[in-house]
Design an enzyme around this catalytic site. Sequence first.
Site, mmCIF file in Angstrom:
data_model
loop_
_atom_site.group_PDB
_atom_site.id
_atom_site.type_symbol
_atom_site.label_atom_id
_atom_site.label_comp_id
_atom_site.label_asym_id
_atom_site.label_seq_id
_atom_site.Cartn_x
_atom_site.Cartn_y
_atom_site.Cartn_z
ATOM 1 N N GLU A 69 0.846 -1.187 0.000
ATOM 2 C CA GLU A 69 0.000 0.000 0.000
ATOM 3 C C GLU A 69 0.886 1.243 0.000
ATOM 4 O O GLU A 69 1.742 1.387 0.880
ATOM 5 C CB GLU A 69 -0.904 -0.020 1.233
ATOM 6 C CG GLU A 69 -1.855 -1.219 1.215
ATOM 7 C CD GLU A 69 -2.298 -1.664 2.603
ATOM 8 O OE1 GLU A 69 -2.048 -0.939 3.585
ATOM 9 O OE2 GLU A 69 -2.882 -2.766 2.700
ATOM 10 N N LEU A 91 -5.982 -1.648 -0.651
ATOM 11 C CA LEU A 91 -5.739 -1.634 0.793
ATOM 12 C C LEU A 91 -6.325 -2.914 1.390
ATOM 13 O O LEU A 91 -7.456 -2.933 1.865
ATOM 14 C CB LEU A 91 -6.423 -0.388 1.368
ATOM 15 C CG LEU A 91 -5.783 0.276 2.576
ATOM 16 C CD1 LEU A 91 -6.393 1.644 2.790
ATOM 17 C CD2 LEU A 91 -5.887 -0.577 3.805
ATOM 18 N N GLU A 149 -4.600 -6.365 3.249
ATOM 19 C CA GLU A 149 -3.365 -7.064 3.598
ATOM 20 C C GLU A 149 -3.432 -8.575 3.342
ATOM 21 O O GLU A 149 -2.439 -9.186 2.970
ATOM 22 C CB GLU A 149 -2.999 -6.792 5.059
ATOM 23 C CG GLU A 149 -2.612 -5.341 5.347
ATOM 24 C CD GLU A 149 -3.805 -4.409 5.445
ATOM 25 O OE1 GLU A 149 -4.950 -4.898 5.533
ATOM 26 O OE2 GLU A 149 -3.605 -3.175 5.423
ATOM 27 N N GLN A 207 2.163 -1.920 5.883
ATOM 28 C CA GLN A 207 2.448 -0.511 6.150
ATOM 29 C C GLN A 207 2.834 -0.254 7.611
ATOM 30 O O GLN A 207 3.711 0.557 7.878
ATOM 31 C CB GLN A 207 1.226 0.320 5.764
ATOM 32 C CG GLN A 207 1.527 1.789 5.643
ATOM 33 C CD GLN A 207 0.442 2.493 4.864
ATOM 34 O OE1 GLN A 207 -0.644 2.734 5.395
ATOM 35 N NE2 GLN A 207 0.725 2.822 3.618
ATOM 36 N N PRO A 257 -4.551 -8.601 9.443
ATOM 37 C CA PRO A 257 -5.387 -9.362 8.494
ATOM 38 C C PRO A 257 -4.590 -10.372 7.675
ATOM 39 O O PRO A 257 -5.137 -11.383 7.233
ATOM 40 C CB PRO A 257 -5.978 -8.276 7.591
ATOM 41 C CG PRO A 257 -5.957 -7.038 8.426
ATOM 42 C CD PRO A 257 -4.705 -7.156 9.263
ATOM 43 N N HIS A 301 -0.280 1.707 15.804
ATOM 44 C CA HIS A 301 0.911 2.058 15.033
ATOM 45 C C HIS A 301 2.166 1.759 15.839
ATOM 46 O O HIS A 301 3.245 2.226 15.505
ATOM 47 C CB HIS A 301 0.939 3.550 14.671
ATOM 48 C CG HIS A 301 -0.076 3.959 13.649
ATOM 49 N ND1 HIS A 301 -1.421 3.915 13.881
ATOM 50 C CD2 HIS A 301 0.071 4.425 12.378
ATOM 51 C CE1 HIS A 301 -2.067 4.364 12.802
ATOM 52 N NE2 HIS A 301 -1.182 4.670 11.881
#
Lengths: 344, 321
Positions: B29, B58, B60, B82, B89, B129
Site C-alpha cells: 500500500e 488496501l 493485507e 504498512q 489481516p 501504530h
Amino acid sequence: MYAALADTDLGRVIGDDDGTGDRRVDGVDDAELLALYRSLVLLRTYDERSVVYHSQGRIGTYAIFWNHEAIQAGAVHALRDDDWIFPSYRESAIGLLRGMPPTTILQWWRGHPSGWWNPADWNLGSIAVPIATQVPHAAGLAWGKKLRGEDSCALVFFGDGATSEGAFHEGINLAAVMNAPLVLMCNNNQWAISTPIAAQTRARALADKAVGYGIPGVRVDGLDVLAVHEATRDAVDRARAGGGPTLIEALHYRAAPHGTADDPRAYVDSARVAEERGRECVGRYERYLRRAGLLDDALVAEIKDAALQAMREGITAAEAEAPADPELLFANAYVGPPGNMRNG
Amino acid sequence: MAELTLLEAVNDALHTELERDADVMVLGEDVGRAGGVFRATAGLLERFGAGRCVDTPLAEAGLLGGAVGLCMAGWRPVVEMQYDAFSYPCLDQLITHVGRYHWRTGGRMEFPLTIRMPYGGGVRAPELHGDSPEAYYVHTPGIKVAIPSTPADAKGLLAAAIRDPDPVVIFEPKLVYRTARGEVPEGDYVVPLGKARIAREGTDVTLIAYGAMVNVCELTAEALDVSCEVIDIRSLRPLDEETILDSVAKTGRVVIVHEAPRTAGFGAELAALIAERAIFDLQGPVLRVTGYDVPYPYWTIEDAYMPSVERVSAAVRSLLG
C-alpha cells in the site's frame, strides 16, 4: 423456510428431457462433447466410489461433490493445459481432468503424503481447505503471468459460503484492479454445511456481486455442463484478450451431504433433495448426447467401466503404498530448515 | 561504505536486490507513487517501473495471498505491510498458506517471499501504530523472522531474506528508522540469517535484545558500572543458540529485553532455551524486561510501557545483588 432462487434467468444449453431447448455450443465438436461426458463420468465415479471407500474405512473424512461434476468438467474443459486451476476441497478430484492418477487424490484423502503434488507439474494449486483463501492465490498467479507477458489464465473454484469471506472480496478486487486474467467460478449449491444461501447473503444473485468490482458476472445452470463450459470459455477468451476477470455463478442445489461426517437430514428439505437428485447432471447430459445420436448403451457402458477400472486400480495402488515415513514431519517444512526445528 | 540511516539502508537493499534479480518485485500500500509512508520504497517505481513496484488495494490478506500466487508465477515478491498492527489481516494467509505451502507441495515448490514492516513503539503515533507482533509470526512454522537494529544489518538481513528460498518476515524498528546511522557497504551485501551479533562485549551480565531494544541495552551498559555483554540476536528464526549460550556460560546472568507484551513473548522462548541448555551456568534467575500484558498504550503514556534504561538497569542490579 428457505426459498429457492428463481432459475428462469439461468444460462442453459441442454434442453428438457423431450429435447425442447437443446442447442449446440459453437466450436464444440462431437469429440469434445464426448470428452466432456468421459470427464463427468470419471468425476462421478470417483465421488461415488470415495463414499463407499470411506464407509469401508479405506479413506478418511471426505467432502462429497456428487452432482457438482458439470461445473467442474464444464469449466476445466474450457482451459488450456498451461492455464492454472485453484480448487477448493469440493474440487479435490479436479486433477483427474488433467491426467492426475486417482491414487494421488485418494492418498490425499487417506492422509498420506504422496497425495500432495507439485502445483507446477499440473498447473493446479493445492486443495484449499480454508474457505476462499485460494482466491487471492489465483488472482496473484493470473496477475503474475500477465506481468511476465504470458497469456495463460487462472480459474478458481469456491462455494457460495466463500462469498461471505474477506479473502473472496480481497482476491476478486485485486484481480479486477490488476485486470488479471482470472475466471472466478462460484459453485452455488445454496448450502454452506447447514447454512442456506438466504442466511449467507441478501444479494439477489451471487453473480450480482461482480457489479461492485466492475467486472462481468454471469449466472448459469450448474447442472448443465455445456452452459458452464460456454460461460467459462467466453470468460477465458475475454481474460486472454486483456478483458480481465469474470465472475460466474453456477447455480444448483446441494443434493448430497456436505461430507461423509455430515447428516443433512437435520436441516435440509428432503423433498427438494429428491427432486434435485432426479435432475442430476450426468444423466441429464447423457440423455442430451443420446438425443444428438452421439451416445448409445455400449459406449456408456464402456466409459463407465473404464472409470470404475481406474478407481479400482487407484485404490489398490494407494493401499499398496508403503506407510508414510515419520521423517516427513521435518523433510519439507522449510527449504533451509532452522537448526532447532526438531526440538520437540 | 556510505553512512546511512536504517531507513536509507532498507531502501538501498531494495534497489540493490531489484537490480540484481529481475524476478524481485515490491508490492504494498502506497509503495509506488508515494514511495511508502516512511519512504522505504522511494525511487523504485521510477527506476524499475510499475510492474515491479506496485501500489495495491488496501487489503493485507489479499496482498499476501496475491504474493503466494506471484511466487507460483515465478516472482520473488517483497510485500510491505504498512505498519505492524496493519499486518494482522494477513495472518490468515500467513498461517494457512505461506507457512505451509512448501510443505504442502512435498517440498517441490518454493515460496521465496519476503514480508517487511515497520514495527514497535515510542514514536508518538495513534493507536495500532506501535505494536510488536513478532511472536505471532515466529510461532508460525515455515516462516523465518529477522529484526535488524543497525543500518548495515537492515540492508544485509533484507537482502538475505529476499534471496532466501523460504518465506521471511523482516521487522524494521521504526523508532530508530531515522536515528540509527552507520556505515553500510555499497552494492551486494548480505548478512546471513541465523547469526547473532555481539553488540558489546562484557563479562558480568548478558543483555539479549533485538530491534530498537538493542540500543536501550547499549545505553544501559554505558550507564552502569557493570560489564554488560549485549547480544543483538538479529534473527529469531533461525536462532543463533550458540552465541547466546556461550555468552551465558561466560556471564552467568541474563536479562532479556523486548517491547512486546511479556506472556508468550519471544523472551519466554529465550528464557526456556537458557533454562534447558545452560541452567548450571546461571548465577541467578533469567530476567525479562518487556512490555506489559496490556494493549499498546496511548502515546502520552507510552514511555511508561516501553522498556527503558532505568528498568533494564534495575534488572541488572537485582542480579548483581
